[in-house]
Write an enzyme that holds these catalytic residues in place. Structure first.
Site, mmCIF file in Angstrom:
data_model
loop_
_atom_site.group_PDB
_atom_site.id
_atom_site.type_symbol
_atom_site.label_atom_id
_atom_site.label_comp_id
_atom_site.label_asym_id
_atom_site.label_seq_id
_atom_site.Cartn_x
_atom_site.Cartn_y
_atom_site.Cartn_z
ATOM 1 N N ALA A 176 65.214 88.148 13.993
ATOM 2 C CA ALA A 176 65.322 86.824 13.371
ATOM 3 C C ALA A 176 63.917 86.262 13.178
ATOM 4 O O ALA A 176 63.616 85.141 13.584
ATOM 5 C CB ALA A 176 66.208 85.896 14.184
ATOM 6 N N LEU A 177 63.058 87.039 12.549
ATOM 7 C CA LEU A 177 61.637 86.758 12.529
ATOM 8 C C LEU A 177 61.288 85.552 11.666
ATOM 9 O O LEU A 177 61.918 85.277 10.645
ATOM 10 C CB LEU A 177 60.873 87.979 12.028
ATOM 11 N N GLU A 220 57.495 82.891 10.762
ATOM 12 C CA GLU A 220 56.057 83.001 10.573
ATOM 13 C C GLU A 220 55.315 83.168 11.894
ATOM 14 O O GLU A 220 54.256 83.798 11.951
ATOM 15 C CB GLU A 220 55.534 81.775 9.830
ATOM 16 N N HIS A 274 56.266 84.965 14.504
ATOM 17 C CA HIS A 274 56.262 86.393 14.805
ATOM 18 C C HIS A 274 55.251 87.138 13.927
ATOM 19 O O HIS A 274 54.548 88.038 14.395
ATOM 20 C CB HIS A 274 57.645 87.006 14.548
ATOM 21 N N GLU A 320 52.316 82.195 22.707
ATOM 22 C CA GLU A 320 52.194 81.253 23.817
ATOM 23 C C GLU A 320 53.321 80.229 23.855
ATOM 24 O O GLU A 320 53.392 79.459 24.815
ATOM 25 C CB GLU A 320 50.837 80.546 23.748
ATOM 26 N N ARG A 328 65.822 79.776 16.985
ATOM 27 C CA ARG A 328 66.922 78.845 17.229
ATOM 28 C C ARG A 328 66.825 77.570 16.389
ATOM 29 O O ARG A 328 67.777 76.797 16.340
ATOM 30 C CB ARG A 328 67.000 78.517 18.725
#
Length: 287
Positions: free
Chosen positions: A39-40, A42, A44, A155, A194
């Site tokens: 569910a990539l 930006e 990722h 992070e 999400r």
């Protein structure tokens, strides 16, 4: 454009993965690795781009890891879109996608687990007690399968990154970890798979999270007592429209322990988890 992205080679077994990696290593090429649950977005892709700067070749994995979800959590509805993810990865410069089935990662009869402590205690560890053991197990397995020179993490999941750093040190795993700052939208909302669950009004509320944490970080940095900083941030989140707050806390950046003096006296992070309807959002900022 997704439609014009080059085809990305996909492997689904450990044997095929290792065969592909052996060919690279025979050429003396270094390998960077980006583990994902798909569910990539930006954020990722920023990790993939950083991986490309860190090594000659980049492997990304897409695996929705069942061991880090509790029975009541959203494993079944977690978005899965492998074809779209593969096209996005190719466009970001990824060289190989590893997309194993659950049976490949956890063969029948598998019983080994990893018990984690230290930075896993409290915060997410309190509200999702199953998660970090599952994360540590799957990441350790992925590191053994890929054997990367460097692995890149975002992070946004600060506590998760701290747990993985601790595991790598404790188990003497030969991989260098790189953390990449959180990717945010134009309103400061941390990008997350999400976020797709949120309606327009809910997005408006979600976009207030970053600002409230920034205010808390400013007050903590100024030496205010942390009990008051955390209490005020909790109240501000509820006032902003969040339905429930699991935690908002200022902690030591590496260990994630509370500050013994009740004020910030070293590197720190403010972290929060808050609910909008049935969607749980997490975020953190440096203090």
């Amino acid at each position: 454009m997704i439609g014009s992205a080059p085809l990305l080679p996909v492997v689904r077994t450990v044997a095929d993965l290792r065969q592909a990696l052996a060919a690279w290593r025979a050429q003396g090429l270094g390998v960077a690795f980006v583990p994902t649950m798909g569910a990539l977005h930006e954020g990722h892709l920023d990790l993939v781009r950083e991986a490309g700067r860190q090594a000659d070749r980049t492997v990304a994995s897409v695996f929705v890891n069942p061991t880090q979800f509790a029975a009541h959590e959203d494993l079944s509805r977690y978005p899965r879109q492998e074809a779209t993810d593969a096209a996005l990865l190719a466009g970001a410069g990824c060289d190989l996608l590893y997309a194993p089935a659950v049976e490949e990662m956890y063969p029948p009869g598998a019983t080994t687990t990893i018990a984690v402590g230290g930075p896993a205690d409290g915060l997410e560890g309190e509200f999702r007690p199953q998660m970090f053991g599952g994360v540590a197990l799957v990441v350790a397995k992925l590191f053994n399968q890929v054997a990367p020179d460097v692995a890149v993490f975002g992070e946004k999941d600060w506590q998760q990154l701290a747990v993985i750093r601790r595991m790598v040190r404790d188990l003497n795993l030969p991989v260098r970890l790189v953390g990449v700052p959180t990717t945010r939208d134009g309103h400061g909302l941390a990008l997350s798979s999400r976020n797709a669950y949120l309606g327009e009004a809910e997005l408006e509320t979600a976009r207030r999270l970053n600002g409230i944490l920034a205010e808390a970080a400013d007050r903590a940095r100024a030496g205010r007592p942390l009990a008051g900083v955390e209490k005020d941030a909790h109240a501000a989140l509820l006032k902003a429209g969040f339905d429930r707050i699991d935690y908002v806390a200022v902690r030591e950046a590496e260990s994630l322990k509370p500050f013994a003096a009740g004020v910030v006296d070293g590197p720190a992070r403010v972290l929060a988890a808050a609910w909008i309807g049935t969607t749980r959002l997490i975020d953190n900022l440096a203090v």
